[in-house]
Design a protein around this motif. Structure first.
Motif, PDB file in Angstrom:
ATOM      1  N   ASN A   4       5.568   5.321  -0.036  1.00 48.48           N
ATOM      2  CA  ASN A   4       4.497   4.662   0.688  1.00 48.48           C
ATOM      3  C   ASN A   4       4.783   4.857   2.166  1.00 48.48           C
ATOM      4  O   ASN A   4       5.791   5.453   2.538  1.00 48.48           O
ATOM      5  CB  ASN A   4       4.372   3.175   0.300  1.00 48.48           C
ATOM      6  CG  ASN A   4       5.647   2.388   0.580  1.00 48.48           C
ATOM      7  OD1 ASN A   4       6.254   2.521   1.634  1.00 48.48           O
ATOM      8  ND2 ASN A   4       6.051   1.555  -0.363  1.00 48.48           N
ATOM      9  N   ALA A  32       6.568  -4.002   1.436  1.00 46.83           N
ATOM     10  CA  ALA A  32       6.347  -2.567   1.222  1.00 46.83           C
ATOM     11  C   ALA A  32       7.652  -1.787   1.261  1.00 46.83           C
ATOM     12  O   ALA A  32       7.865  -0.855   0.473  1.00 46.83           O
ATOM     13  CB  ALA A  32       5.372  -2.031   2.268  1.00 46.83           C
ATOM     14  N   GLU A  35       9.599  -2.513  -1.975  1.00 46.25           N
ATOM     15  CA  GLU A  35       9.030  -1.790  -3.112  1.00 46.25           C
ATOM     16  C   GLU A  35       9.320  -0.303  -3.016  1.00 46.25           C
ATOM     17  O   GLU A  35       9.658   0.346  -4.013  1.00 46.25           O
ATOM     18  CB  GLU A  35       7.522  -2.025  -3.181  1.00 46.25           C
ATOM     19  CG  GLU A  35       6.867  -1.359  -4.382  1.00 46.25           C
ATOM     20  CD  GLU A  35       5.462  -1.867  -4.644  1.00 46.25           C
ATOM     21  OE1 GLU A  35       4.933  -1.590  -5.741  1.00 46.25           O
ATOM     22  OE2 GLU A  35       4.889  -2.547  -3.765  1.00 46.25           O
ATOM     23  N   GLY A  36       9.224   0.247  -1.802  1.00 42.45           N
ATOM     24  CA  GLY A  36       9.451   1.676  -1.630  1.00 42.45           C
ATOM     25  C   GLY A  36      10.877   2.089  -1.937  1.00 42.45           C
ATOM     26  O   GLY A  36      11.114   3.087  -2.630  1.00 42.45           O
ATOM     27  N   PRO A  80       8.200  -7.594  -3.413  1.00 44.97           N
ATOM     28  CA  PRO A  80       6.959  -7.187  -4.070  1.00 44.97           C
ATOM     29  C   PRO A  80       6.393  -8.292  -4.949  1.00 44.97           C
ATOM     30  O   PRO A  80       7.115  -9.189  -5.404  1.00 44.97           O
ATOM     31  CB  PRO A  80       7.391  -5.979  -4.915  1.00 44.97           C
ATOM     32  CG  PRO A  80       8.674  -5.518  -4.323  1.00 44.97           C
ATOM     33  CD  PRO A  80       9.336  -6.737  -3.788  1.00 44.97           C
TER      34      PRO A  80
END
Length: 265
Positions: A4, A32, A35-36, A80
């Motif tokens: 992302n 983000a 999660e990445g 997340p």
């Protein structure tokens, strides 16, 4: 490959390069980023052709400055929404061990959770201008993303206490002297040296490398059984602290650029 916008990934033959890509926020962790990184670690775990992961930050000032305190002050989650991904811990990596080697290329500041992300890796290469700290106590928190779990295993008790209780910064040279960093290299060279190490690791027998890591790290599957009890205590203490007024005051004071007013409750 792009996981992302906040985290970039690139395959270099059998090495997966993962870059935290928020230089405007000193590569701080938001949902983000977590999660990445977590998705990249999971990709490496599942793909037999990936033998080594290298993790770094974009720009030349910060590897990772920890959790995004502005997001925290605004009540935004740093993890997340998916409960399975939340279980990966801070930054998607701190409670997400894999049996493949992970190398941190620390190209600048590694502060708070950023230092803990580096500690979640197996090898650390740092620029000689990099610096580290666990300043959570200055912001109303504790180092619950692994600092309080791992430090006392790696350095003498008095050193762990100094790092955790004072929250002072220390240099890459000091980190190497304490055994927290493998190599200190000239500014701008951390990533290149980390990638060189990754190539050496990737050329070794992968099953033997992974078995060696499992034994040293105390891994059974995707769980560190050696640290299980310590993580349970850490998570319990974290929950207690998170519910206090002081834990809310810390991010507010940071955002408002003023000294925190601690109430001890």
């Amino acid at each position: 490959m792009v996981t992302n916008r906040a985290v970039l990934t690139e395959r270099r033959e059998s090495v997966l390069l993962v870059t935290i890509n928020r230089p405007e926020a000193r590569n701080s962790v938001n949902a983000a980023v977590a999660e990445g990184i977590g998705d990249a670690i999971e990709l490496a775990r599942r793909d037999p052709d990936i033998r080594v992961v290298v993790l770094t930050g974009s720009g030349d000032t910060a590897f990772c400055s920890g959790g995004d305190l502005k997001d925290m002050a605004a009540g935004q989650a740093l993890v997340p929404a998916d409960p399975e991904k939340r279980a990966w811990g801070f930054g998607g990596i701190c409670e997400h061990p894999i049996d493949k080697p992970v190398i941190a290329a620390v190209n600048g500041a590694a502060i708070g959770g950023g230092f803990e992300i580096a500690m979640a890796c197996d090898l650390i290469v740092a620029d000689d201008t990099a610096y580290f700290s666990l300043p959570e106590v200055r912001n109303g928190f504790l180092a619950s993303a692994g600092g309080a779990v791992w430090l006392a295993q790696w350095v003498p008790r008095v050193v762990a206490m100094e790092i955790l209780l004072l929250g002072d910064r220390f240099t890459a040279a000091q980190a190497k002297e304490w055994g927290l960093v493998n190599r200190v290299v000239p500014r701008g060279d951390a990533l290149a040296v980390a990638l060189e190490m990754a190539e050496v690791l990737a050329a070794n027998a992968p099953l033997a490398v992974q078995a060696s890591k499992r034994l040293v790290a105390g891994l059974v599957g995707t769980e560190s059984v050696t640290d299980r009890e310590a993580w349970a205590r850490s998570n319990a203490e974290k929950k207690t602290i998170e519910d206090t007024e002081d834990a809310k005051e810390g991010p507010r004071a940071f955002t408002e650029k003023r000294p925190a007013i601690w109430k001890g409750r």
